[in-house]
Design an enzyme around this catalytic site. Structure first.
Site, PDB file in Angstrom:
ATOM      1  N   ASP A 122       0.887  -1.171   0.000  1.00  0.00           N
ATOM      2  CA  ASP A 122       0.000   0.000   0.000  1.00  0.00           C
ATOM      3  C   ASP A 122       0.920   1.214   0.000  1.00  0.00           C
ATOM      4  O   ASP A 122       1.449   1.601   1.043  1.00  0.00           O
ATOM      5  CB  ASP A 122      -0.876  -0.029   1.256  1.00  0.00           C
ATOM      6  CG  ASP A 122      -1.862   1.134   1.288  1.00  0.00           C
ATOM      7  OD1 ASP A 122      -2.228   1.639   0.210  1.00  0.00           O
ATOM      8  OD2 ASP A 122      -2.237   1.559   2.399  1.00  0.00           O
ATOM      9  N   GLU A 130      -1.155  -1.144  -4.848  1.00  0.00           N
ATOM     10  CA  GLU A 130      -2.397  -0.408  -5.055  1.00  0.00           C
ATOM     11  C   GLU A 130      -2.244   0.556  -6.222  1.00  0.00           C
ATOM     12  O   GLU A 130      -1.248   1.272  -6.329  1.00  0.00           O
ATOM     13  CB  GLU A 130      -2.792   0.366  -3.794  1.00  0.00           C
ATOM     14  CG  GLU A 130      -4.180   0.953  -3.921  1.00  0.00           C
ATOM     15  CD  GLU A 130      -4.639   1.639  -2.646  1.00  0.00           C
ATOM     16  OE1 GLU A 130      -4.835   0.947  -1.635  1.00  0.00           O
ATOM     17  OE2 GLU A 130      -4.793   2.871  -2.666  1.00  0.00           O
ATOM     18  N   ASP A 157      -2.629   1.026   6.990  1.00  0.00           N
ATOM     19  CA  ASP A 157      -1.822   0.778   5.786  1.00  0.00           C
ATOM     20  C   ASP A 157      -1.310  -0.662   5.759  1.00  0.00           C
ATOM     21  O   ASP A 157      -1.178  -1.264   4.701  1.00  0.00           O
ATOM     22  CB  ASP A 157      -0.626   1.741   5.743  1.00  0.00           C
ATOM     23  CG  ASP A 157      -1.028   3.159   6.044  1.00  0.00           C
ATOM     24  OD1 ASP A 157      -1.098   3.967   5.105  1.00  0.00           O
ATOM     25  OD2 ASP A 157      -1.302   3.460   7.219  1.00  0.00           O
TER      26      ASP A 157
END
Lengths: 185, 185
Positions: free
Chosen positions: B7, B68, B141
């Site tokens: 992430d 991501e 996260d």
């Protein structure tokens, strides 16, 4: 001082090396473009940009790297690629301990033409004149990379004085941590 | 299959390693956050992200990396940092020849919760349940990185079938180059 200018992009990443000091004639040591195929996947393109930038750093051993500061006012897709290519250029320079400066497009235009809203042709013409070239470097990304390097050489004395003042100030007073607004990245 | 989920972020880059196959219980092999100081310059932060990702790749030897996909609908400043951190993660994986998959936040949410509009708490709760953890991983996260890895394991069979079909098609017909619209990056 010897400066590598980088106009970041995934399809065409302009690179140019300029040597000189403010107030004296400047010399171009090299100019070119690192290209990556538009149909390759993002990872391979970033690896190709890294290899290209590394070659330019190895060959020209610049003392400073100037990279165009990316804004997201333009096409979203384009900006992401530009931000990612710029990250790779900044990473390559920082890994070697080279200082990296970011200049906005209008700072660069204002530095070489006197106007922050100059067009590509004007920038190309001034780069050609300032570096005493026979013809404007092509493509525009290559000329922009040279303009970035010139901008950095001319702005560097002021920036260095600011950095020295900030460093002196930091030694004389306790550091104040900036509180970031909103959720940090 | 063993997947490293990332992430991306400059201040906090979530990382999580999950092993398993679709339809079988999954195992978490590691979870954490690569942090970089908000007051360091961009170059040093990107170098720190690179070092952090390299350590995770060295330690866990994943076969796939899922990152991501960054959009620019949010805060411009934040998005630039996220795009640059993601570029470093993708670069690290691609340099090793690891396949990199990009998944959007809503694909990830839909994969682990059934809804593309699930909130952070819901994602955290499902990650905890699916990986049979004692408590939701913190910060968010880190949980998001695990969710990315899970999403990749579950989506991979379909994606691989698509890639195989595309590869077969590419062998049977001459390639058609897409003509980019406007000025490419």
């Amino acid at each position: 001082m010897r400066v590598l200018g980088v106009d970041p992009g995934l399809t065409r990443c302009g690179v140019g090396v300029v040597e000189g000091v403010a107030g004296r004639p400047l010399t171009m040591l090299g100019v070119g473009v690192v290209r990556t195929p538009a149909d390759a996947d993002l990872g391979r393109r970033l690896v190709a940009v890294e290899e290209g930038i590394e070659r330019w750093l190895d060959e020209h051993r610049p003392e400073y790297v100037a990279v165009e500061r990316v804004f997201s006012q333009h096409n979203v897709r384009t900006v992401m690629g530009t931000a990612q290519a710029s990250a790779v250029a900044i990473l390559c320079a920082s890994r070697r301990g080279l200082p990296v400066a970011l200049h906005t497009p209008s700072e660069v235009k204002a530095a070489v033409t006197g106007s922050g809203r100059a067009d590509k042709a004007q920038v190309g013409a001034m780069v050609t004149r300032l570096l005493r070239l026979a013809a404007p470097p092509k493509p525009a990304d290559a000329a922009d990379a040279l303009a970035l390097a010139i901008c950095h050489i001319w702005r560097a004395p002021a920036q260095n004085r600011l950095q020295q003042a900030a460093a002196l100030h930091a030694r004389s007073v306790p550091p104040v941590r900036e509180v970031p607004k909103g959720r940090p990245a």
